[in-house]
Design a protein around this motif. Structure first.
Motif, short mmCIF file in Angstrom:
data_model
loop_
_atom_site.label_atom_id
_atom_site.label_comp_id
_atom_site.label_asym_id
_atom_site.label_seq_id
_atom_site.Cartn_x
_atom_site.Cartn_y
_atom_site.Cartn_z
N GLN A 1 -36.50 77.62 61.55
CA GLN A 1 -36.41 76.18 61.71
C GLN A 1 -36.59 75.74 63.17
N ASP A 2 -35.97 76.44 64.12
CA ASP A 2 -36.07 76.01 65.52
C ASP A 2 -37.50 76.07 66.03
N LEU A 3 -38.27 77.04 65.56
CA LEU A 3 -39.67 77.16 65.98
C LEU A 3 -40.52 76.05 65.35
N VAL A 4 -40.25 75.72 64.10
CA VAL A 4 -40.98 74.63 63.44
C VAL A 4 -40.67 73.31 64.14
N PHE A 5 -39.39 73.09 64.46
CA PHE A 5 -39.00 71.87 65.17
C PHE A 5 -39.72 71.78 66.51
N LYS A 6 -39.77 72.88 67.24
CA LYS A 6 -40.46 72.91 68.54
C LYS A 6 -41.94 72.56 68.37
N ALA A 7 -42.58 73.12 67.34
CA ALA A 7 -44.00 72.86 67.10
C ALA A 7 -44.27 71.39 66.74
N CYS A 8 -43.24 70.70 66.25
CA CYS A 8 -43.38 69.30 65.86
C CYS A 8 -42.98 68.33 66.97
N THR A 9 -42.39 68.84 68.06
CA THR A 9 -41.89 67.95 69.11
C THR A 9 -42.38 68.30 70.51
N ASP A 10 -43.09 69.40 70.67
CA ASP A 10 -43.62 69.80 71.97
C ASP A 10 -45.07 69.31 72.05
N PRO A 11 -45.37 68.37 72.97
CA PRO A 11 -46.72 67.79 73.03
C PRO A 11 -47.83 68.84 73.14
N HIS B 1 -37.11 57.06 65.59
CA HIS B 1 -35.84 56.46 65.19
C HIS B 1 -34.73 57.50 65.13
N GLU B 2 -35.09 58.73 64.80
CA GLU B 2 -34.12 59.82 64.73
C GLU B 2 -34.86 61.12 65.03
N VAL B 3 -34.27 61.97 65.85
CA VAL B 3 -34.89 63.25 66.16
C VAL B 3 -33.79 64.30 66.23
N THR B 4 -33.71 65.14 65.20
CA THR B 4 -32.79 66.27 65.18
C THR B 4 -33.58 67.48 64.69
N LYS C 1 -48.46 60.55 74.97
CA LYS C 1 -47.06 60.26 75.20
C LYS C 1 -46.25 60.79 74.02
N MET C 2 -45.11 61.42 74.31
CA MET C 2 -44.25 61.90 73.24
C MET C 2 -42.82 61.97 73.76
N ASP C 3 -42.11 60.86 73.64
CA ASP C 3 -40.73 60.75 74.09
C ASP C 3 -39.84 60.89 72.86
N THR C 4 -39.50 62.15 72.54
CA THR C 4 -38.83 62.46 71.27
C THR C 4 -37.32 62.22 71.33
N SER D 1 -50.62 69.04 69.93
CA SER D 1 -52.06 68.83 70.13
C SER D 1 -52.90 69.95 69.53
N GLN D 2 -52.27 71.10 69.24
CA GLN D 2 -53.01 72.24 68.69
C GLN D 2 -53.16 72.19 67.17
N TRP D 3 -52.36 71.36 66.49
CA TRP D 3 -52.44 71.38 65.02
C TRP D 3 -52.53 70.00 64.38
N TRP D 4 -52.17 68.93 65.07
CA TRP D 4 -52.08 67.61 64.47
C TRP D 4 -53.47 67.00 64.33
N GLY D 5 -53.81 66.55 63.15
CA GLY D 5 -55.08 65.87 62.92
C GLY D 5 -56.15 66.79 62.34
N PRO D 6 -57.28 66.21 61.96
CA PRO D 6 -58.38 66.99 61.37
C PRO D 6 -58.95 68.01 62.35
N LYS D 7 -59.50 69.08 61.83
CA LYS D 7 -60.07 70.14 62.66
C LYS D 7 -61.29 69.64 63.43
N SER D 8 -61.95 68.62 62.92
CA SER D 8 -63.18 68.12 63.52
C SER D 8 -62.96 67.29 64.78
N VAL D 9 -61.71 67.09 65.19
CA VAL D 9 -61.43 66.27 66.37
C VAL D 9 -60.61 67.07 67.39
N THR D 10 -60.65 66.58 68.62
CA THR D 10 -59.77 67.10 69.67
C THR D 10 -58.61 66.13 69.78
#
Length: 163
Positions: free
Chosen positions: A25-35, A81-84, A53-56, A39-48
């Motif tokens: 869980q801690d690694l998944v949370f990090k992957a979802c909150t570390d800018p 609104h909530e980040v845990t 900004k990411m103020d979690t 940037s390595q996984w969010w969005g379609p593969k066809s884009v960069t």
């Protein structure tokens, strides 16, 4: 192999996306909150993807810009609104369609044994907004990032020192 599940019931204004990951869980949370990781996984593969900004923290804002091979930009922003480690609640607005804000609740559930289930519940302002997102190819745009997130988590696990 884990599959990404997408549920969109007719006539409802929400979509539920879920997937189990072979990562704690801690690694998944990090992957979802570390800018740098998002940037390595969010969005379609066809884009960069660039996380501008990411103020979690509650009340913090985020903005992501995606660029395709033709130089076109697609920007999204929102407010946390909530980040845990168990739950992230934020809004998402596609800047090309202002005023169509959706509420995202991402549950990060520790399944034990180093496995984690992520359930992403997206609530749109209307059924029309939800259906428009589905018709735009959003389903493919959600399964690809989940595949890339799974691959990233495996890389991070291999690079991490033993616990």
């Amino acid at each position: 192999m884990a599959e990404t599940s997408i549920t969109a019931e007719p006539g409802k204004q929400d979509i539920v996306i879920s997937r189990e990951f072979d990562a704690p869980q801690d690694l998944v949370f990090k992957a979802c909150t570390d800018p740098g990781l998002v940037s390595q996984w969010w969005g379609p593969k066809s884009v960069t993807t660039t996380v501008e900004k990411m103020d979690t923290r509650p009340g913090g804002t985020w903005r992501v810009v995606q660029r395709d091979a033709g130089g076109n930009e697609y920007a999204f922003h929102g407010v946390y609104h909530e980040v845990t480690p168990e739950r992230i609640v934020d809004t998402i607005e596609y800047e090309t369609m202002p005023g169509h804000v959706l509420l995202e609740t991402e549950t990060i559930e520790d399944l034990g044994g180093g496995r984690t289930k992520v359930t992403d519940h997206l609530v749109f302002q209307s059924v029309d907004d939800r259906d428009g997102m589905l018709q735009s190819g959003m389903e493919e745009e959600m399964t690809g990032p989940m595949e890339r997130l799974a691959g990233l988590l495996q890389s991070l696990k291999q690079a991490a020192p033993a616990r």
